[in-house]
Design an enzyme around this catalytic site. Structure first.
Site, mmCIF file in Angstrom:
data_model
loop_
_atom_site.group_PDB
_atom_site.id
_atom_site.type_symbol
_atom_site.label_atom_id
_atom_site.label_comp_id
_atom_site.label_asym_id
_atom_site.label_seq_id
_atom_site.Cartn_x
_atom_site.Cartn_y
_atom_site.Cartn_z
ATOM 1 N N ASN A 1 0.866 -1.247 -0.030
ATOM 2 C CA ASN A 1 -0.168 -0.015 -0.099
ATOM 3 C C ASN A 1 0.900 1.313 -0.022
ATOM 4 O O ASN A 1 0.455 2.067 0.593
ATOM 5 C CB ASN A 1 -1.032 0.026 1.282
ATOM 6 C CG ASN A 1 -0.214 -0.330 2.489
ATOM 7 O OD1 ASN A 1 1.040 -0.416 2.681
ATOM 8 N ND2 ASN A 1 -0.981 0.419 3.558
ATOM 9 N N CYS A 2 2.046 1.232 -0.754
ATOM 10 C CA CYS A 2 2.893 2.401 -0.782
ATOM 11 C C CYS A 2 2.297 3.690 -1.336
ATOM 12 O O CYS A 2 2.480 4.832 -0.714
ATOM 13 C CB CYS A 2 4.140 1.916 -1.589
ATOM 14 S SG CYS A 2 4.049 1.706 -3.232
ATOM 15 N N TRP A 3 1.350 3.382 -2.393
ATOM 16 C CA TRP A 3 0.549 4.658 -2.895
ATOM 17 C C TRP A 3 -0.285 5.420 -1.765
ATOM 18 O O TRP A 3 -0.303 6.302 -1.390
ATOM 19 C CB TRP A 3 -0.305 4.098 -4.008
ATOM 20 C CG TRP A 3 -1.213 3.029 -3.488
ATOM 21 C CD1 TRP A 3 -1.097 1.628 -3.610
ATOM 22 C CD2 TRP A 3 -2.623 3.309 -2.854
ATOM 23 N NE1 TRP A 3 -2.185 0.899 -2.795
ATOM 24 C CE2 TRP A 3 -3.117 1.814 -2.643
ATOM 25 C CE3 TRP A 3 -3.377 4.453 -2.564
ATOM 26 C CZ2 TRP A 3 -4.233 1.700 -1.934
ATOM 27 C CZ3 TRP A 3 -4.582 4.151 -1.992
ATOM 28 C CH2 TRP A 3 -5.101 2.826 -1.455
#
Length: 99
Positions: A80-82
């Protein structure tokens, strides 16, 4: 800067909150069910996931204490880096985070 908020797939926070308060039930997002495939893009690589609510982890949970900082957010193994990057950017401007 922003004048309106666009609801995600028709979900309105105030409506959802009112429904939970009236029913006495905690919110469960039908678009993000508590299954491994909600968390992992290409299968679970970390093992068994146990879904918990904040009050199951500690008596008085807080998402942030004494404000928020870009350093409060860390990338984990969920892909979930975004989301972490977006939250980190918002954290640098308190007024945007509050919106």
């Amino acid at each position: 800067m922003f004048t309106t908020v666009k609801a995600f797939e028709g979900q309105q926070y105030s409506t959802l909150k009112r429904q939970c308060l009236q029913s006495g039930l905690l919110f469960e997002d039908p678009r993000f069910p508590t299954f491994d495939n909600s968390l992992f893009y290409q299968g679970n690589r970390i093992g068994r996931v146990v879904w918990k609510r904040p009050r199951e982890l500690c008596e008085d949970p807080h998402l942030f204490v004494d404000g928020i900082s870009a350093h409060d957010l860390h990338q984990g193994q969920l892909g979930n880096c975004w989301f972490v990057a977006a939250c980190s950017s918002l954290a640098s401007r308190e007024s945007l985070w509050q919106k």
